[in-house]
Design a protein around this motif. Structure first.
Motif, PDB file in Angstrom:
ATOM      1  N   ARG B  38       6.387   5.513  -4.493  1.00 53.87           N
ATOM      2  CA  ARG B  38       6.103   5.662  -5.931  1.00 53.87           C
ATOM      3  C   ARG B  38       6.296   4.270  -6.563  1.00 53.87           C
ATOM      4  N   PRO B  39       5.210   3.513  -6.788  1.00 60.57           N
ATOM      5  CA  PRO B  39       5.376   2.170  -7.357  1.00 60.57           C
ATOM      6  C   PRO B  39       6.156   2.220  -8.667  1.00 60.57           C
ATOM      7  N   GLY B  40       6.089   3.326  -9.350  1.00 60.45           N
ATOM      8  CA  GLY B  40       6.781   3.410 -10.642  1.00 60.45           C
ATOM      9  C   GLY B  40       8.250   3.091 -10.453  1.00 60.45           C
ATOM     10  N   ALA B  41       8.863   3.701  -9.435  1.00 58.21           N
ATOM     11  CA  ALA B  41      10.317   3.531  -9.252  1.00 58.21           C
ATOM     12  C   ALA B  41      10.617   2.056  -9.048  1.00 58.21           C
ATOM     13  N   LEU B  42       9.768   1.383  -8.341  1.00 60.22           N
ATOM     14  CA  LEU B  42       9.994  -0.047  -8.056  1.00 60.22           C
ATOM     15  C   LEU B  42      10.071  -0.793  -9.384  1.00 60.22           C
ATOM     16  N   LEU B  43       9.099  -0.527 -10.232  1.00 61.37           N
ATOM     17  CA  LEU B  43       9.050  -1.230 -11.524  1.00 61.37           C
ATOM     18  C   LEU B  43      10.324  -0.952 -12.300  1.00 61.37           C
ATOM     19  N   ALA B  44      10.726   0.314 -12.305  1.00 53.88           N
ATOM     20  CA  ALA B  44      11.920   0.682 -13.110  1.00 53.88           C
ATOM     21  C   ALA B  44      13.091  -0.151 -12.612  1.00 53.88           C
ATOM     22  N   ALA B  45      13.249  -0.241 -11.329  1.00 52.28           N
ATOM     23  CA  ALA B  45      14.444  -0.925 -10.788  1.00 52.28           C
ATOM     24  C   ALA B  45      14.441  -2.378 -11.264  1.00 52.28           C
ATOM     25  N   THR B  46      13.311  -3.053 -11.142  1.00 50.79           N
ATOM     26  CA  THR B  46      13.322  -4.488 -11.518  1.00 50.79           C
ATOM     27  C   THR B  46      13.627  -4.630 -13.007  1.00 50.79           C
ATOM     28  N   LEU B  47      13.141  -3.689 -13.817  1.00 52.77           N
ATOM     29  CA  LEU B  47      13.400  -3.781 -15.276  1.00 52.77           C
ATOM     30  C   LEU B  47      14.897  -3.739 -15.525  1.00 52.77           C
ATOM     31  N   ALA B 468      -3.788  -1.038  12.017  1.00 54.55           N
ATOM     32  CA  ALA B 468      -2.504  -1.479  11.441  1.00 54.55           C
ATOM     33  C   ALA B 468      -2.628  -2.909  10.920  1.00 54.55           C
ATOM     34  N   ALA B 469      -3.305  -3.780  11.700  1.00 53.04           N
ATOM     35  CA  ALA B 469      -3.411  -5.193  11.289  1.00 53.04           C
ATOM     36  C   ALA B 469      -4.207  -5.292   9.981  1.00 53.04           C
ATOM     37  N   VAL B 470      -5.388  -4.631   9.978  1.00 55.12           N
ATOM     38  CA  VAL B 470      -6.249  -4.774   8.778  1.00 55.12           C
ATOM     39  C   VAL B 470      -5.568  -4.137   7.570  1.00 55.12           C
ATOM     40  N   LEU B 471      -5.131  -2.885   7.724  1.00 53.18           N
ATOM     41  CA  LEU B 471      -4.514  -2.177   6.583  1.00 53.18           C
ATOM     42  C   LEU B 471      -3.243  -2.899   6.144  1.00 53.18           C
ATOM     43  N   GLY B 472      -2.454  -3.330   7.127  1.00 62.34           N
ATOM     44  CA  GLY B 472      -1.174  -3.987   6.812  1.00 62.34           C
ATOM     45  C   GLY B 472      -1.413  -5.237   5.975  1.00 62.34           C
ATOM     46  N   THR B 473      -2.377  -6.040   6.408  1.00 59.90           N
ATOM     47  CA  THR B 473      -2.636  -7.284   5.656  1.00 59.90           C
ATOM     48  C   THR B 473      -3.114  -6.944   4.246  1.00 59.90           C
ATOM     49  N   LEU B 474      -4.004  -5.950   4.163  1.00 56.52           N
ATOM     50  CA  LEU B 474      -4.542  -5.570   2.843  1.00 56.52           C
ATOM     51  C   LEU B 474      -3.392  -5.147   1.923  1.00 56.52           C
ATOM     52  N   LEU B 475      -2.587  -4.199   2.408  1.00 58.56           N
ATOM     53  CA  LEU B 475      -1.488  -3.700   1.562  1.00 58.56           C
ATOM     54  C   LEU B 475      -0.499  -4.821   1.243  1.00 58.56           C
ATOM     55  N   THR B 477      -1.029  -7.959   0.986  1.00 59.57           N
ATOM     56  CA  THR B 477      -1.572  -8.880  -0.030  1.00 59.57           C
ATOM     57  C   THR B 477      -1.462  -8.247  -1.412  1.00 59.57           C
ATOM     58  N   LEU B 478      -1.564  -6.886  -1.472  1.00 62.42           N
ATOM     59  CA  LEU B 478      -1.446  -6.217  -2.775  1.00 62.42           C
ATOM     60  C   LEU B 478       0.016  -6.017  -3.146  1.00 62.42           C
ATOM     61  N   GLY B 479       0.952  -6.468  -2.291  1.00 61.21           N
ATOM     62  CA  GLY B 479       2.356  -6.382  -2.678  1.00 61.21           C
ATOM     63  C   GLY B 479       3.063  -5.161  -2.140  1.00 61.21           C
ATOM     64  N   LEU B 480       2.323  -4.266  -1.451  1.00 57.36           N
ATOM     65  CA  LEU B 480       3.004  -3.069  -0.919  1.00 57.36           C
ATOM     66  C   LEU B 480       3.398  -3.359   0.522  1.00 57.36           C
ATOM     67  N   HIS B 481       4.712  -3.459   0.786  1.00 53.06           N
ATOM     68  CA  HIS B 481       5.146  -3.862   2.134  1.00 53.06           C
ATOM     69  C   HIS B 481       5.423  -2.661   3.007  1.00 53.06           C
ATOM     70  N   TRP B 482       4.745  -1.528   2.718  1.00 54.50           N
ATOM     71  CA  TRP B 482       5.078  -0.304   3.432  1.00 54.50           C
ATOM     72  C   TRP B 482       4.841  -0.465   4.931  1.00 54.50           C
TER      73      TRP B 482
ATOM     74  N   SER D 174       0.650 -10.547  11.751  1.00 52.23           N
ATOM     75  CA  SER D 174      -0.701 -10.084  11.387  1.00 52.23           C
ATOM     76  C   SER D 174      -0.671  -9.207  10.141  1.00 52.23           C
ATOM     77  N   VAL D 175       0.551  -8.835   9.686  1.00 50.76           N
ATOM     78  CA  VAL D 175       0.568  -7.990   8.480  1.00 50.76           C
ATOM     79  C   VAL D 175       1.256  -8.727   7.336  1.00 50.76           C
ATOM     80  N   ARG D 176       1.239 -10.061   7.423  1.00 50.09           N
ATOM     81  CA  ARG D 176       1.814 -10.840   6.305  1.00 50.09           C
ATOM     82  C   ARG D 176       0.784 -10.916   5.179  1.00 50.09           C
TER      83      ARG D 176
END
Lengths: 218, 490, 279, 258
Positions: B38-47, B468-475, B477-482, D174-176
């Motif tokens: 839930r990205p919302g929770a992340l935002l709340a914590a940093t605030l 995993a490689a493609v999705l991982g890099t995409l996420l 880059t968008l800041g989601l380190h899931w 590869s996931v950086r």
């Protein structure tokens, strides 16, 4: 058949399972189990060495006994091996039960002045074969081979200090080639090989792969 | 397990050792999946963190309820974890002093101290034990190894002096030194066992916050709060959970495909370009009326690459026999030779020409590496085959073979899993089966369940890695380190 | 179609001309005393910086896993590394996983120790060899003195000053593996990733490109590749030796081989092939 | 070990070759004496000096293979194989079997040490002896018990270690996130595309047609550049070996190098 085939396969499975599971258990018992097992394999390794050496000597011995092609040269293998073993065990200051032969012994002399130069020189012959193959057969017969030879030239020229004197572009080109396309492809290959290695381990554990058993009659 | 209740359970002064540490961990493990989605929770914590105003000078201790000690999970029981909440007045000069005492020292009121700067030591620094939940950034955390404060006493081992050693004979000296070494090893093992025993006892902890001038204890009901814990060996490394899941799932997929391949041998495998090249080369040899050379590598019958070579040989022999072209098979291993002879004979009988088989066509050329290459080269130059196939594991001699083969003008096709030799086969041969392509060709031809199943199973693994490689890099880059956190290897 | 014998003889002559060319190129460049400035590559510098950053007296494990066949390529870098370790006052622990490399390892350690005035057992320890490979690494990870209870000279490792404070691989901050085969990957999987030491690598140029994925994933902190790696490291420690002296000949040989490959391809594709189309 | 093509030798050529051989041997001896002679008369030949002569002689004999495979070369090669075998056997005795089997049991310093050694070492020593049965034809199967334990352990522990170090740790970079300047993003993308396309090239469950064909083509380009880099480095490696031997011949043997 039970004790010749079934029990060994059970041992492989049980041992493999224990080795797999203990990797995930931090308990001191699992560390003790690992230390004990690796100590065993360290000791067995010494005997394993002798099997390799014995079978090689045995091959040359049969070649001599049966006077097969090139048996005269096998005689030299025997002479070299027995000579070194005798010299090694004489080992005058410490004797066969002392520590390993040190500098200045005849054994060490033969290692430094026969084994090292021969080993180094035989492998250096490959430089000549490579040069002649480069001239006579390495052809850019299609796009793939052209890419390969092109990359080879970039790396060969980039890695010598001479090119750095001319301009920095060459070493940098070699670095880029190694750190991007080479890295990506080798990682792809490494991942592929690793998956293959895991599936081979699995086949061994479940007894699907039995070729390693060997050891005489089925 | 009620994760929320476990977190709020306040720790009584003399409460039993932290029983809920396991469920605390489980809770943070579950939270990892829940709140980071839930990205919302992340935002709340940093605030919340950002707007905590830095109150000047006046020192405030962290909240008493957040000060807790427990056995560190996923370890061999040698460490205790101590955590406490962030104090509002933290900053450069401010530090914490953690006091540790054993049973006796606690009664006597003696404490060992350990200074912890307030800008460091967060619980989020140890993901291998506690996961990645953002809540961990708001908790200070320290490992404590009691044996470092309460060191076991080493016993002196008597050693003969240099002069005494000079006087002894070599064998006597060796025996004495071996005796001393044995004693020292026993002493080292005793100390290690002693350290484990010390680490296993119960310890008492107090916490104070100081800025050099003032020192303030974390207190509860007027008294400095004391928490207790004892290290216990654990049975599972939670940090390696992803490793276990991947291993077990991948092995299940492989086993599944092998069983599937046993039931249905023509499991789909794509066309292998290399095999077409082989067929064309056999056609060329037939037109020119010259023999085909099949050169085995250095591997024995146990190697995957030699098994692949023999499977390809079976097809080549049958096809060549149909076109009435001679096949010569070069061997360097007696067992591989015997198997190859059997395969060629069977291929000829299948093609209806059992009489065409001649054992001399499958000779043992020479036993070791370079003499094998030289002998095969001699035959190639004299007999000038139209097609040369090199299949199996090769080493440095690959250069000698490929060079001579190319110079005789023959069509050359190589297949090897030796990646160090591929750079030499590719520019010299007309086609090269690279690494796993050789195994795929063998599985494609032999339809052997073991090979077929493994190949398809490994493909599933490759698909997972690609995604995993493609999705991982995409996420990422968008800041989601899931995915990046899921794949972290500890 | 020329007779096989004619082809045979022409091929044999062509091959020997190329052999002669290469031999002359290298011998001539070796005889002519030429100096060649070597600019160390970033990967070699990373190995140097890591050793420079180590405090004096800290233990460092060297695993020289090569044998006479790769001696000419790996001995120079091993010599430079050991000289640097002794100069920094580190405590080298030297071993090998290759049985036939024990003699080379012994000569190297004894030579550099004598040069730096260091004493075996006191400032360094030579453990030499034990079979087991990855199992030996796992054994050393639990207890180094259990795996090697004696050093090469038969002295017990228990209580040895050079191994003070070194119970297992977990107590060694930095390991450098010099490999002619697959031992670097083994040191990564069965050593560094389990016991947490920093791993640097030196290897024959044949293997260097295969180790780049491990450099990017920080499983290796640096890499010395082939004789060029040795030349880089000798320049970094300011003691030019065989590595730097070999660079002129290396450059000339590379240019010769590039000329052979490029020349042959140009001749075949630009000159001979069009003529065949016209005929 | 004949070179690639073996020219047919008639008697005339045989005479010429043996003459050349004798000539070379004499030249070699002359060079050795010349090198040692000028230093104030014939110095006593030290063991080390003799060693260099023998090493130089063997090096030249092995290089004679470049002209043609000859008995001298085969002799040197087989002597090398024999000496390595002997060295391996002796070092296995001194560094493995003696310290692991003989010293703890035969030369145990005390009763306690002996009992401790017996407790920890009897089983592996028995298994080592079992391993030796592999050499006999009919008792070979006994060796399986030693092999199965080692192979089982290797396969079992191999799976999590390969997953950890060669898959998860290699997937890490590869996931950086793709960040930084243009070149960093381009580099990161290149590595991602390279890895995925090479993996797809070795993918056999889907026909390489249409888009699949394009992806596998890109994969081949990355593979070719990687093999090209390995080719260039292998040339560098083999040339360095030759340079080392030439340095030995010119420097240590003839002492010509400045």
């Amino acid at each position: 058949m039970l004790y010749k085939r079934a029990i060994p396969l059970i041992i492989v499975f049980v041992m493999g399972l224990l080795a797999f599971v203990h990797e995930f258990v931090p308990h001191p018992l699992s560390a003790a189990f690992r230390e004990e097992m690796t100590t065993w394999f360290r000791i067995i390794g010494g005997f394993g060495m002798f099997i390799g050496l014995y079978s090689l000597l045995h091959m040359h011995a049969t070649r001599i006994r049966r006077k097969q092609l090139g048996w005269g040269y096998s005689l030299f293998v025997f002479l070299g091996a027995l000579g070194m073993i005798v010299l090694g065990l004489v080992n005058e200051p410490h004797g066969p039960l002392g520590s390993a032969p040190e500098d200045g012994t005849v054994f060490d002399w033969f290692y430094m002045n026969v084994q090292v130069p021969c080993g180094a020189t035989i492998f250096s012959l490959l430089a000549f074969f490579m040069a002649s193959a480069a001239f006579r057969t390495f052809r850019a017969r299609n796009l793939d081979a052209a890419l390969l030879l092109g990359a080879a030239v970039i790396v060969m020229f980039g890695r010598i200090p001479l090119s750095a004197m001319i301009s920095d572009v060459f070493p940098q080109a070699a670095d880029v080639l190694l750190e991007y396309p080479n890295l990506a492809a080798k990682r792809g290959i490494l991942l592929g090989i690793s998956l293959g290695a895991i599936s081979q381990s699995l086949r061994i554990l479940f007894g699907i792969e039995r070729s390693y058993l060997g050891g005489g009659s089925e | 397990m009620r994760p929320q209740a476990a977190r709020r359970k306040t720790q009584a002064v003399s409460g039993k050792p932290q029983a809920s540490s396991r469920c605390y961990l489980l809770a943070s493990g579950l939270q990892l999946a829940a709140c980071s989605l839930r990205p919302g929770a992340l935002l709340a914590a940093t605030l919340v963190l950002a707007c905590t105003p830095l109150i000047a000078a006046e020192l405030v201790a962290p909240e008493a309820a957040s000060f807790r000690a427990y056995d560190r999970p996923s370890d061999d029981g040698n460490a205790i974890g101590v955590e406490w909440g962030l104090a509002p007045t933290e900053g450069e000069g401010v530090a914490y002093v953690l006091e540790v005492a054993s049973e006796e020292d606690y009664r006597a009121g003696k404490f060992h101290t350990r200074r912890v700067p307030s800008v460091a030591a967060f619980k989020a620094d140890h993901p291998e034990y506690y996961g990645f939940s953002p809540a961990l950034k708001r908790l200070h955390y320290v490992h404590v190894e009691p044996a470092k404060f309460y060191r076991p006493q080493p016993r002196r081992i008597a050693e003969p002096s240099k002069e005494e050693q000079q006087k002894m004979s070599p064998t006597a000296r060796a025996r004495v030194l071996a005796g001393v070494a044995y004693e020292q090893r026993k002493e080292r093992d005793r100390l290690a066992a002693e350290r484990r025993r010390i680490n296993g006892q119960t310890y008492y902890f107090r916490l104070a916050i100081t800025d050099g001038r003032q020192t303030l204890y974390v207190s509860e009901g007027g008294q400095p709060k004391v928490v207790t814990a004892a290290g216990r060996p654990n049975l599972f490394k939670w940090g390696k959970a992803n490793n276990l899941v991947f291993s077990v799932l991948f092995c299940a997929v492989i086993a599944g495909f092998i069983r599937a391949a046993r039931r249905n041998p023509n499991l789909f495998i794509r066309k292998i370009a290399g095999l077409e090249a082989v067929d064309e080369a056999i056609g060329r040899a037939t037109e020119m009326g010259r023999p085909i050379y099949f050169v085995h590598g250095l591997g024995g019958m146990g190697d995957l690459s030699t098994i692949a070579a023999v499977n390809i040989l079976a097809r080549v022999a049958r096809r060549a026999c149909e076109y009435d072209t001679r096949v010569r098979v070069m061997n360097n291993d007696p067992i591989v030779m015997a198997v190859s002879q059997e395969v060629v004979k069977q291929a000829y009988t299948e093609a209806g020409r059992p009489d065409a088989y001649n054992p001399d066509d499958v000779p043992l050329v020479a036993p070791d590496q370079f003499s094998y290459a030289a002998a095969v080269n001699g035959r190639m130059v004299r007999e000038r085959p139209a097609t040369i196939l090199m299949m199996g594991t090769f080493a440095a001699e690959s250069l000698l073979l490929a060079e001579t083969g190319a110079s005789t003008g023959a069509i050359q096709i190589a297949g090897t899993d030796s990646y160090t030799q591929l750079p030499f086969f590719i520019p010299t041969c007309d086609y090269t089966l690279m690494g796993e392509e050789l195994y795929a060709a063998s599985a494609y031809l032999s339809r052997e369940p073991k090979l077929l199943g493994s190949l398809r199973g490994q493909d599933v693994g490759k698909a997972f890695l690609m995604i995993a490689a493609v999705l991982g890099t995409l996420l990422a880059t968008l800041g989601l380190h899931w995915i990046s956190d899921l794949l972290r290897a500890f | 179609m020329s007779t096989p014998e004619a082809d045979l003889r022409r091929a044999a002559i062509a091959r020997r001309v190329v052999y002669l060319l290469l031999a002359v190129a290298i011998v001539a460049t070796t005889l002519v005393p030429t100096e060649m400035k070597v600019v160390p590559s970033p990967l070699s510098r990373k190995v140097y910086d890591r050793l420079e950053a180590m405090p004096a007296g800290s233990p460092i494990l060297f695993s020289f896993d090569y044998d006479p066949s790769s001696k000419e390529e790996l001995y120079p870098m091993s010599l430079a590394l050991l000289r640097h370790a002794f100069r920094r006052g580190l405590r080298p622990i030297v071993m090998t996983h290759w049985l036939n490399g024990v003699g080379l390892c012994k000569e190297l350690v004894e030579r550099t120790a004598k040069e730096a005035g260091k004493e075996s057992g006191q400032d360094f320890v030579f453990l030499a060899y034990k079979p087991g490979g990855s199992n030996l690494l796992l054994n050393m990870g639990e207890s180094l003195k259990g795996a090697f209870d004696k050093d090469f000279y038969g002295k017990p490792t228990e209580g040895m000053p050079a191994l003070k404070g070194v119970g297992s691989l977990r107590d060694i901050p930095v390991v450098v593996g010099i490999a002619a085969g697959g031992t670097t990957e083994m040191l990564i999987a069965y050593g560094r990733d389990r016991f947490g030491f920093d791993l640097g690598a030196g290897c024959t140029a044949v293997i260097a490109p295969d180790l780049y994925p491990f450099l990017q994933s920080d499983q290796l902190f640096g890499l010395l590749g082939g004789l060029r790696g040795a030349a880089d490291y000798e320049t970094l420690i300011g003691r030019p030796d065989t590595g730097v002296k070999g660079m002129p000949a290396q450059s000339v040989a590379h240019i010769l081989i590039i000329a052979l490959v490029a020349g042959a391809n140009v001749y075949v594709f630009l000159i001979r092939r069009p003529r065949r189309k016209e005929a | 070990m004949a070179p690639p093509s073996q020219p047919v030798r008639n008697t005339r050529q045989r005479v010429v070759e043996s003459a050349v051989l004798v000539g070379c041997a004499l030249a070699f001896l002359a060079a050795c004496l010349l090198v040692r002679w000028p230093e104030a008369g014939p110095k006593k030949l030290s063991a080390e000096g003799l060693g260099i002569f023998v090493a130089a002689g063997l090096t030249l004999i092995i290089y004679s293979f470049l002209y043609r495979d000859n008995p001298l070369f085969k002799l040197a090669e087989n002597l090398y194989v024999g000496v390595s075998l002997g060295y391996g056997a002796v070092m296995t005795w001194y560094l493995s079997l003696k310290p692991e089997v003989v010293d703890p049991l035969v030369f145990a310093p005390s009763r306690a040490a002996l009992l401790d050694a017996l407790a920890h070492r009897t089983v592996p020593i028995l298994m080592g002896i079992l391993l030796l049965t592999r050499l006999s034809r009919q008792h070979g199967w006994l060796s399986r018990y030693a092999y199965t334990i080692m192979v089982g352990w290797g396969a079992g522990i191999g799976i999590p270690i390969v997953v950890h170090s060669y898959i998860l740790k290699q997937l890490g970079p590869s996931v950086r996130p793709l960040g930084g300047g243009f070149w960093d993003v381009a580099g990161g993308l290149a590595i991602l595309v390279g890895t995925v396309t090479v993996l797809f090239y070795f993918f056999f469950s889907v026909e390489h047609k249409g888009p699949g064909r394009a992806v596998s083509r890109v994969g081949i380009w990355f593979l070719m550049l990687a093999f090209g880099a390995s080719f260039g480095y292998t040339v560098m490696a083999r040339v360095s070996l030759l340079i080392g031997r030439v340095h030995f011949l010119i420097g240590d043997w003839l002492g010509l190098r400045p």
